[in-house]
Enzyme design. Structure first.
Site, PDB file in Angstrom:
ATOM      1  N   ASN A  85       1.847   5.597  14.226  1.00  0.00           N
ATOM      2  CA  ASN A  85       2.674   4.119  14.296  1.00  0.00           C
ATOM      3  C   ASN A  85       3.679   3.900  14.751  1.00  0.00           C
ATOM      4  O   ASN A  85       4.227   4.320  14.091  1.00  0.00           O
ATOM      5  CB  ASN A  85       2.387   3.675  12.638  1.00  0.00           C
ATOM      6  CG  ASN A  85       2.776   2.666  11.956  1.00  0.00           C
ATOM      7  OD1 ASN A  85       2.800   1.204  12.578  1.00  0.00           O
ATOM      8  ND2 ASN A  85       1.869   2.602  10.488  1.00  0.00           N
ATOM      9  N   HIS A  91      -2.336  -4.008  14.858  1.00  0.00           N
ATOM     10  CA  HIS A  91      -1.418  -2.947  14.462  1.00  0.00           C
ATOM     11  C   HIS A  91      -2.183  -1.691  14.484  1.00  0.00           C
ATOM     12  O   HIS A  91      -3.220  -1.322  13.822  1.00  0.00           O
ATOM     13  CB  HIS A  91      -0.859  -3.481  13.371  1.00  0.00           C
ATOM     14  CG  HIS A  91       0.272  -2.430  12.935  1.00  0.00           C
ATOM     15  ND1 HIS A  91       0.916  -1.820  13.864  1.00  0.00           N
ATOM     16  CD2 HIS A  91      -0.064  -2.170  11.653  1.00  0.00           C
ATOM     17  CE1 HIS A  91       1.873  -1.453  13.067  1.00  0.00           C
ATOM     18  NE2 HIS A  91       1.437  -0.758  11.695  1.00  0.00           N
ATOM     19  N   CYS A 136       6.000  -4.020   9.706  1.00  0.00           N
ATOM     20  CA  CYS A 136       4.831  -3.638  10.986  1.00  0.00           C
ATOM     21  C   CYS A 136       4.611  -5.228  11.847  1.00  0.00           C
ATOM     22  O   CYS A 136       3.746  -5.134  12.949  1.00  0.00           O
ATOM     23  CB  CYS A 136       3.296  -3.254  10.778  1.00  0.00           C
ATOM     24  SG  CYS A 136       4.165  -1.215  10.557  1.00  0.00           S
TER      25      CYS A 136
HETATM   26  N1  ACO Z   1      -2.082  16.902   5.698  1.00  0.00           N
HETATM   27  C1  ACO Z   1      -2.903  16.895   5.024  1.00  0.00           C
HETATM   28  N2  ACO Z   1      -2.897  16.464   3.705  1.00  0.00           N
HETATM   29  C2  ACO Z   1      -2.655  15.647   3.687  1.00  0.00           C
HETATM   30  C3  ACO Z   1      -1.278  14.912   4.272  1.00  0.00           C
HETATM   31  C4  ACO Z   1      -1.607  15.646   5.494  1.00  0.00           C
HETATM   32  N3  ACO Z   1      -0.672  14.846   6.834  1.00  0.00           N
HETATM   33  N4  ACO Z   1      -1.075  13.899   3.849  1.00  0.00           N
HETATM   34  C5  ACO Z   1      -2.082  13.055   2.646  1.00  0.00           C
HETATM   35  N5  ACO Z   1      -2.394  14.485   2.359  1.00  0.00           N
HETATM   36  C6  ACO Z   1      -3.348  15.074   1.190  1.00  0.00           C
HETATM   37  C7  ACO Z   1      -2.862  14.168   0.202  1.00  0.00           C
HETATM   38  O1  ACO Z   1      -1.995  15.146  -0.578  1.00  0.00           O
HETATM   39  C8  ACO Z   1      -4.546  14.152  -0.766  1.00  0.00           C
HETATM   40  O2  ACO Z   1      -4.466  15.436  -1.419  1.00  0.00           O
HETATM   41  P1  ACO Z   1      -5.165  15.685  -2.623  1.00  0.00           P
HETATM   42  O3  ACO Z   1      -6.466  15.050  -2.786  1.00  0.00           O
HETATM   43  O4  ACO Z   1      -5.002  17.497  -3.047  1.00  0.00           O
HETATM   44  O5  ACO Z   1      -4.067  14.910  -3.439  1.00  0.00           O
HETATM   45  C9  ACO Z   1      -5.256  14.245   0.530  1.00  0.00           C
HETATM   46  O6  ACO Z   1      -4.589  14.067   1.702  1.00  0.00           O
HETATM   47  C10 ACO Z   1      -5.570  12.094   0.321  1.00  0.00           C
HETATM   48  O7  ACO Z   1      -4.428  11.805   0.091  1.00  0.00           O
HETATM   49  P2  ACO Z   1      -5.274  10.213   0.179  1.00  0.00           P
HETATM   50  O8  ACO Z   1      -3.122   9.802   0.352  1.00  0.00           O
HETATM   51  O9  ACO Z   1      -5.809   9.730  -0.497  1.00  0.00           O
HETATM   52  O10 ACO Z   1      -5.742  10.553   2.170  1.00  0.00           O
HETATM   53  P3  ACO Z   1      -6.128   8.565   3.114  1.00  0.00           P
HETATM   54  O11 ACO Z   1      -7.309   8.869   3.235  1.00  0.00           O
HETATM   55  O12 ACO Z   1      -6.141   7.571   2.240  1.00  0.00           O
HETATM   56  O13 ACO Z   1      -5.490   8.744   3.891  1.00  0.00           O
HETATM   57  C11 ACO Z   1      -3.422   7.333   4.956  1.00  0.00           C
HETATM   58  C12 ACO Z   1      -4.050   8.565   3.704  1.00  0.00           C
HETATM   59  C13 ACO Z   1      -3.181   8.100   6.331  1.00  0.00           C
HETATM   60  C14 ACO Z   1      -1.867   6.953   4.744  1.00  0.00           C
HETATM   61  C15 ACO Z   1      -3.532   6.200   5.047  1.00  0.00           C
HETATM   62  O14 ACO Z   1      -3.762   6.055   3.679  1.00  0.00           O
HETATM   63  C16 ACO Z   1      -3.495   5.225   5.382  1.00  0.00           C
HETATM   64  O15 ACO Z   1      -3.647   5.094   6.742  1.00  0.00           O
HETATM   65  N6  ACO Z   1      -3.076   4.353   4.812  1.00  0.00           N
HETATM   66  C17 ACO Z   1      -2.164   3.619   5.837  1.00  0.00           C
HETATM   67  C18 ACO Z   1      -0.730   3.345   6.290  1.00  0.00           C
HETATM   68  C19 ACO Z   1      -0.765   1.976   6.598  1.00  0.00           C
HETATM   69  O16 ACO Z   1      -1.529   1.131   7.481  1.00  0.00           O
HETATM   70  N7  ACO Z   1       0.725   1.801   6.909  1.00  0.00           N
HETATM   71  C20 ACO Z   1       1.033   0.339   7.768  1.00  0.00           C
HETATM   72  C21 ACO Z   1       2.186   0.371   7.683  1.00  0.00           C
HETATM   73  S1  ACO Z   1       3.571   0.833   7.811  1.00  0.00           S
HETATM   74  C22 ACO Z   1       4.604  -0.374   8.344  1.00  0.00           C
HETATM   75  O17 ACO Z   1       4.672  -0.597   7.475  1.00  0.00           O
HETATM   76  C23 ACO Z   1       6.409   0.718   7.888  1.00  0.00           C
END
Ligand code: ACO
Length: 321
Positions: free
Chosen positions: A278, A248, A111
């Site tokens: 993304n 980003h 990214c």
């Molecule tokens: N729908 C419903 N529930 C979900 C989903 C979904 N799509 N995805 C995850 N959950 C659940 C999880 O299973 C978890 O459930 P649990 O508590 O029962 O285990 C709960 O939601 C919370 O999950 P978290 O991972 O803690 O959620 P978080 O608030 O961290 O959000 C996310 C997840 C959106 C992925 C976030 O962490 C994020 O944006 N991270 C950064 C990603 C990023 O910036 N990537 C950049 C680089 S990409 C590249 O270089 C190719």
């Protein structure tokens, strides 16, 4: 010798994938996706490969820059989803655009790839050897996304963004910085070809990207404000004088948190994540192009762009238009 932006362009494939479409694939909901990420829909390329998205974006940037493909002497494509392992998208484009035989290569910094391309092109132009660079971020993330994994499949989409930069007497691209911390590689990765231990052809399933989302989130909310501050310090520029920060587009919450940390107005943090999700290396040039075409960025404005991604990598640039 300095550099400036001569023109930008972008392109997204037609097919729209809504949150409702993903509700049919995995246990998720429109409410969860929107509240946790800010994404409403993303694009998916079914028929056009990465080089085609890049080509369409490049044509628009070349047109905006009012140059001809023959004027380009440096072509860099940032991508982790090229058409093939080789040749690179850059080399495919050199032919399709009808450029002369020139230096053309791909960059893999996920990214942050477009910021890396910008940094390399800026320095190569400043050397005086190259005069006009076409730099592109192009991705088809949907090719490497596992649509049974709700943790990742709701996040990614396909797009391309392009920029032509050229020589300038005044420093318009004022600062560009890029970094990597390879010890964090396990947070965001995709397996490649396995080693051939016994000369047998291994029968591995198709690899997909894997991400420890929460840890990447923490990393992003730390480095994003950090790199913005570093650029401001280096350029001795006041944050209040920035027209926009174009970050980003990985997660609306990451952008909101950076805005709070920097005490910079949220409405000056450019946001189009709701439409595209993304798009990795395409995210920054797509957002910059949209901002310019919608006049959110105007000639004379100074803005910061910044990105973070697999590697882990990060970087940013402070630019006057
Ligand atoms: N729908 C419903 N529930 C979900 C989903 C979904 N799509 N995805 C995850 N959950 C659940 C999880 O299973 C978890 O459930 P649990 O508590 O029962 O285990 C709960 O939601 C919370 O999950 P978290 O991972 O803690 O959620 P978080 O608030 O961290 O959000 C996310 C997840 C959106 C992925 C976030 O962490 C994020 O944006 N991270 C950064 C990603 C990023 O910036 N990537 C950049 C680089 S990409 C590249 O270089 C190719």
């Amino acid at each position: 010798m300095y550099t400036k932006i001569l023109g930008t362009g972008s392109y997204v494939p037609q097919k729209v994938v809504t949150n409702a479409d993903l509700e049919a694939l995995v246990d998720t909901s429109d409410e969860w996706i929107q509240s946790r990420t800010g994404i409403k829909e993303r694009r998916m390329s079914e028929t056009e490969n990465t080089s085609e998205l890049a080509y369409q974006a490049a044509l628009k940037a070349i047109d905006a820059a009012q140059i001809q493909p023959e004027d380009i002497d440096l072509l860099i494509v940032a991508t982790v989803t090229g058409d093939k392992p080789f040749p690179g998208v850059s080399q495919i484009l050199q032919r399709r655009l009808g450029c002369k035989p020139i230096t053309a290569f791909d960059i893999n910094a996920a990214c942050s790839g477009f910021i890396y391309a910008l940094n390399v092109a800026d320095k190569m132009l400043r050397s005086g050897v190259y005069k006009k660079a076409l730099i592109i971020g192009a991705e088809i993330l949907t090719k490497i996304t596992d649509y049974t994994d709700r943790n990742t499949c709701v996040l990614f989409g396909d797009a391309a963004g392009a920029m032509v930069i050229g020589e300038s007497e005044k420093a318009m691209i004022k600062e560009v910085v890029t970094y990597a911390k390879g010890d964090l590689e396990g947070l965001l990765t995709m397996e490649g070809y396995p080693l051939k231990k016994d000369f047998k052809t291994p029968d591995n399933g198709r690899p997909f990207l894997q991400m420890q989302g929460t840890d990447v989130f923490k990393f992003a909310t730390t480095v994003l404000p950090q790199v913005v501050q570093e650029l401001l310090d280096k350029a001795q520029f006041n944050i209040e004088d920035l027209a926009l920060i174009v970050a980003h587009q990985a997660n609306k919450r990451i952008i909101d948190k950076a805005s709070k940390t920097l005490k910079f107005p949220t409405d000056k943090m450019y946001m189009n994540i709701e439409n595209y999700g993304n798009t990795s290396a395409a995210s920054v040039p797509l957002a910059i192009d949209e901002a310019i075409r919608s006049h959110a960025l105007k000639p004379g404005d100074t803005f910061i762009t910044a990105a973070f991604g697999a590697g882990l990598t990060w970087g940013g640039a402070l630019i006057e238009l």
